[in-house]
Design an enzyme around this catalytic site. Structure first.
Site, PDB file in Angstrom:
ATOM      1  N   GLY A 123      18.798 -12.533  64.082  1.00 32.73           N
ATOM      2  CA  GLY A 123      18.172 -11.379  63.461  1.00 32.73           C
ATOM      3  C   GLY A 123      18.227 -11.423  61.941  1.00 32.73           C
ATOM      4  O   GLY A 123      17.243 -11.114  61.265  1.00 32.73           O
ATOM      5  N   SER A 163      18.262  -0.434  59.449  1.00 28.59           N
ATOM      6  CA  SER A 163      18.987  -1.712  59.454  1.00 28.59           C
ATOM      7  C   SER A 163      19.245  -2.134  58.017  1.00 28.59           C
ATOM      8  O   SER A 163      18.308  -2.234  57.218  1.00 28.59           O
ATOM      9  CB  SER A 163      18.184  -2.803  60.168  1.00 28.59           C
ATOM     10  OG  SER A 163      18.815  -4.065  60.008  1.00 28.59           O
ATOM     11  N   ASP A 189      29.218  -4.042  64.306  1.00 26.52           N
ATOM     12  CA  ASP A 189      29.530  -5.233  65.099  1.00 26.52           C
ATOM     13  C   ASP A 189      30.945  -5.227  65.670  1.00 26.52           C
ATOM     14  O   ASP A 189      31.278  -6.079  66.496  1.00 26.52           O
ATOM     15  CB  ASP A 189      29.322  -6.496  64.262  1.00 26.52           C
ATOM     16  CG  ASP A 189      27.854  -6.796  64.025  1.00 26.52           C
ATOM     17  OD1 ASP A 189      27.005  -6.249  64.757  1.00 26.52           O
ATOM     18  OD2 ASP A 189      27.547  -7.574  63.099  1.00 26.52           O
ATOM     19  N   SER A 198      25.701   1.046  57.342  1.00 19.28           N
ATOM     20  CA  SER A 198      26.163  -0.319  57.036  1.00 19.28           C
ATOM     21  C   SER A 198      26.218  -0.593  55.539  1.00 19.28           C
ATOM     22  O   SER A 198      25.882  -1.685  55.069  1.00 19.28           O
ATOM     23  CB  SER A 198      25.265  -1.359  57.737  1.00 19.28           C
ATOM     24  OG  SER A 198      25.281  -1.189  59.126  1.00 19.28           O
TER      25      SER A 198
END
Length: 418
Positions: A69, A144, A297, A172
């Site tokens: 990705g 993202s 993650d 993130s």
């Protein structure tokens, strides 16, 4: 193929962790902008980094980034703002169902020539490279961070630089900051100019010797192994980590101190790779509530660890797990039920375990869904689950190629089954 895994009663091992793929992938693309000849040192040997290495070296007309990705996002931005000609970028079946529309729309607004070769909003993409003017642009901050990092890295090569305004909540953030730090290491002039705005000056990257530190995400599985082992005599020594690391997943050392693992650095000088020693101590809490919005993650690691230690949890900030290598929220619920744990989710995509149990499989076999972190996070459960098996175990090559060898060196018995 599957592996049957049995854990040793005591663990005493030294582990040479893989290099950080997050830093490797950023450094490689930035290095390509410099046109330098000496690649960064201690590059990750995982699949995700290998596809970037191959793509940048060969620049073929069709670039297959497989299931990576980060490579899809970073290479899309790189190809869009370089004058290297026309390329198609594609990947696995799952990759062709992972959204990329937000990044493509942003690049198009900056002048990029990108065409969808399949479904609108998804790879594969036809990209005709050109220098982009840059300027001001807005993108959502809550989808993202890889989109944001891809734009930032490319921004330094745009004619007028880039001013990136992030709308909504920003997820993130440590990964964004990691991108900024890596860019600065190669001479970029980039900074936060407000709580939701980043400015990248039009300033070329400079070739520079660059050493990549080892991977805190991979270290988290050894923390999990030791926490589930629980024996005071056990210890694990992890090579190549740094105190004060810029990697967001380094938060694992703090969270695992609550779950029964103490961390000691041989050298505490910031930025200097050293050996970290992990030892067991009694867990300190009956319940853990935490938002993984900055470290998504790590979710699988903590779901498995907490449940098997009997620690109730409520984990938040997990919306991006739906669009990872698999739908990790659903995958976790299904596979934890095989171990006898009823993990639930709500409309906010939180994951919750309040102690509810179900009938466990006698010899549970964990499906990995082509997702490396499912295999990496569930294998340590062998410390508590007899006869545990992992389907399609080779998926770990995506981030930690020598994981199974390292487990065997630590005393795990691994038997291959058809």
């Amino acid at each position: 193929m599957k592996y049957k895994i049995a854990a040793p009663p005591i663990i005493d091992t030294i582990v040479n962790l893989p290099a950080s793929k997050s830093i490797s992938n950023r450094a490689l693309v930035i290095h390509a902008f410099t046109k330098g000849t000496v690649k960064p040192d201690n590059l990750s040997d995982c699949d995700d980094t290998e596809v970037i290495v191959n793509a940048l070296r060969d620049m073929p007309p069709i670039i297959d980034i497989k299931a990576a990705g980060t490579a899809m996002r970073f290479m899309t931005a790189f190809l869009a703002c370089t004058t290297s000609g026309e390329h198609i970028i594609t990947g696995t079946e799952r990759m062709r169902h992972r959204p990329i529309g937000i990044l493509v729309d942003a690049l198009r607004r900056l002048g990029a020539d990108i065409t969808y070769k399949g479904a609108e909003g998804y790879p594969p993409l036809l990209i005709n490279g050109r220098q982009l003017d840059g300027g001001h642009i807005e993108v959502p901050g809550n989808v993202s961070s890889q989109y944001i990092s891809a734009l930032l890295i490319a921004g330094a090569a745009m004619r007028n630089g880039l001013e990136l305004h992030l709308t909504g909540d920003i997820i993130s953030r440590p990964y964004i900051d990691l991108t900024l730090c890596t860019m600065r290491d190669f001479g970029a002039k980039v900074e936060w100019t407000g709580p939701d705005t980043i400015e990248v000056k039009a300033h070329p990257y400079q070739p520079t010797p660059y050493l990549i530190e080892n991977d805190w995400s991979s270290a988290s599985y050894w923390y999990e192994i030791l926490a589930l082992n629980g024996m005071e005599e056990s210890k694990v020594r992890l090579n190549g980590l740094t105190d004060g690391s810029r990697q967001g997943d380094s938060v694992a050392r703090y969270l695992f101190s609550l779950l029964g693992v103490k961390t000691t650095f041989d050298v505490k000088e910031k930025g200097v790779p050293t050996t970290v020693t992990l030892k067991c101590h009694p867990p300190k809490l009956p319940r853990l509530e935490f938002s993984f919005v900055n470290q998504p993650d790590l979710t699988q690691t903590y779901v498995v660890t907490c449940a098997l230690l009997g620690i109730h949890f409520h984990f938040k900030g997990l919306s991006t797990l739906r669009i990872k290598e698999t739908d990790r929220i659903e995958a976790l619920k299904i596979e934890m039920a095989k171990l006898g744990y009823v993990v639930e989710s709500n409309t906010n995509n939180d994951l919750i375990w309040d102690g509810k149990r179900c009938q466990a499989d006698i010899h549970p076999t964990i499906d990995t869904y082509d997702d490396h972190r499912m295999a990496l996070a569930f294998a340590p459960a062998a410390a508590k689950i007899s006869g545990l098996r992992i389907n399609s175990p080779t998926v770990v090559t995506k981030s930690y190629p020598h994981y199974w060898e390292d487990l065997q060196l630590a005393g795990f018995k691994i038997e291959e089954e058809p």
